[in-house]
Design a protein around this motif. Structure first.
Motif, PDB file in Angstrom:
ATOM      1  N   MET A   1       0.833  -1.220   0.000  1.00 16.57           N
ATOM      2  CA  MET A   1       0.000   0.000   0.000  1.00 16.57           C
ATOM      3  C   MET A   1       0.861   1.262   0.000  1.00 16.57           C
ATOM      4  SD  MET A   1      -3.089  -0.852  -0.309  1.00 16.57           S
ATOM      5  CE  MET A   1      -3.805   0.760  -0.019  1.00 16.57           C
ATOM      6  N   LEU A   2       1.990   1.203   0.695  1.00 17.99           N
ATOM      7  CA  LEU A   2       2.880   2.357   0.736  1.00 17.99           C
ATOM      8  C   LEU A   2       3.429   2.657  -0.659  1.00 17.99           C
ATOM      9  CD1 LEU A   2       4.118   4.430   2.657  1.00 17.99           C
ATOM     10  CD2 LEU A   2       6.070   2.883   2.960  1.00 17.99           C
ATOM     11  N   ASN A   3       3.678   1.595  -1.438  1.00 21.42           N
ATOM     12  CA  ASN A   3       4.167   1.759  -2.805  1.00 21.42           C
ATOM     13  C   ASN A   3       3.127   2.493  -3.653  1.00 21.42           C
ATOM     14  OD1 ASN A   3       4.680   0.838  -5.755  1.00 21.42           O
ATOM     15  ND2 ASN A   3       6.532   0.210  -4.681  1.00 21.42           N
ATOM     16  N   TYR A   4       1.864   2.083  -3.553  1.00 19.77           N
ATOM     17  CA  TYR A   4       0.794   2.750  -4.300  1.00 19.77           C
ATOM     18  C   TYR A   4       0.611   4.191  -3.837  1.00 19.77           C
ATOM     19  CZ  TYR A   4      -0.800  -1.558  -6.556  1.00 19.77           C
ATOM     20  OH  TYR A   4      -0.882  -2.682  -7.335  1.00 19.77           O
ATOM     21  N   PHE A   5       0.693   4.394  -2.519  1.00 15.64           N
ATOM     22  CA  PHE A   5       0.554   5.739  -1.961  1.00 15.64           C
ATOM     23  C   PHE A   5       1.655   6.642  -2.513  1.00 15.64           C
ATOM     24  CE2 PHE A   5       1.348   8.919   1.423  1.00 15.64           C
ATOM     25  CZ  PHE A   5       0.090   9.498   1.470  1.00 15.64           C
ATOM     26  N   GLY A   6       2.862   6.111  -2.593  1.00 17.66           N
ATOM     27  CA  GLY A   6       3.979   6.874  -3.136  1.00 17.66           C
ATOM     28  C   GLY A   6       3.779   7.233  -4.597  1.00 17.66           C
ATOM     29  N   GLN A   7       3.131   6.321  -5.331  1.00 17.09           N
ATOM     30  CA  GLN A   7       2.884   6.577  -6.753  1.00 17.09           C
ATOM     31  C   GLN A   7       1.907   7.729  -6.985  1.00 17.09           C
ATOM     32  OE1 GLN A   7       2.400   3.173  -9.474  1.00 17.09           O
ATOM     33  NE2 GLN A   7       2.992   1.837  -7.791  1.00 17.09           N
ATOM     34  N   LEU A   8       1.120   8.065  -5.962  1.00 16.67           N
ATOM     35  CA  LEU A   8       0.193   9.193  -6.068  1.00 16.67           C
ATOM     36  C   LEU A   8       0.917  10.537  -6.064  1.00 16.67           C
ATOM     37  CD1 LEU A   8      -2.786   8.184  -3.761  1.00 16.67           C
ATOM     38  CD2 LEU A   8      -2.859   8.566  -6.224  1.00 16.67           C
TER      39      LEU A   8
END
Length: 204
Positions: A1-8
């Motif tokens: 989830m942190l990876n996806y959050f970072g992609q934002l």
């Protein structure tokens, strides 16, 4: 989830939110622009398919784009999508070095659709976003070379990136947008802190 959050790219989303407040965008325009921006990020990930980022659902960008276009409500949304598509062609020689101006045009059209092209802020947006994206290319020289991207710094033969130049440029743009709002400058400090804390969360 942190990876996806970072992609934002929260640091960039915050900057965009301040810009939209400066344009006095309606709620629908505000949400539409945010969705179009996130759709662009999703499309970018499906095209580049970086190994260090979690895979984004392939058709997510289409759904977000359609909803964004409806909410945004201006024909400039189509121009934003066109610029977004051309931006992803950085690996092709014919589009080499065009990425900074394309990112500038993306925001130029979105803001122009809201406040018109006689407003000086629209043209400031074009110039500043073009420069900021160039700073991002200066940061990513070594990575872009490995991935075969034909950015302007790569074309000019630069070999080493400037680590924090894009972060500083983001701080500067946020400060500039603040000058066009009625927000207290007291809000600027926590916003810059959130940008600083979230900047490194984007996998690069």
């Amino acid at each position: 989830m942190l990876n996806y959050f970072g992609q934002l790219r929260v640091y960039s989303l915050l900057d965009l939110c301040i810009l939209l407040i400066a344009t006095q965008a309606t709620t629908y325009e505000f949400l539409g622009v945010i969705l179009l921006h996130v759709a662009f990020l999703a499309y970018l990930e499906t095209r580049h398919n970086h190994s260090y980022r979690k895979k984004v659902p392939e058709y997510l960008w289409i759904i977000l784009s359609l909803i964004g276009l409806v909410l945004y409500g201006h024909t400039e949304g189509i121009l934003f999508i066109l610029c977004s598509y051309i931006y992803t062609l950085k690996t092709k020689k014919a589009f080499a070095g065009t990425s900074p101006i394309l990112r500038g045009l993306q925001c130029f059209f979105l803001v122009g659709g809201i406040i018109g092209y006689e407003n000086r802020l629209t043209w400031i947006v074009l110039i500043i976003f073009t420069i900021r994206n160039l700073c991002g290319d200066l940061r990513d020289v070594e990575k872009d070379k490995k991935e075969g991207l034909k950015t302007l710094p790569v074309i000019l033969g630069l070999n080493k990136g400037v680590t924090y130049i894009h972060l500083v440029a983001t701080f500067v743009t946020t400060f500039v947008w603040f000058q066009f709002t009625n927000l207290s400058l007291l809000f600027l400090i926590p916003i810059l802190l959130v940008q600083l804390m979230t900047y490194r969360l984007t996998p690069r």
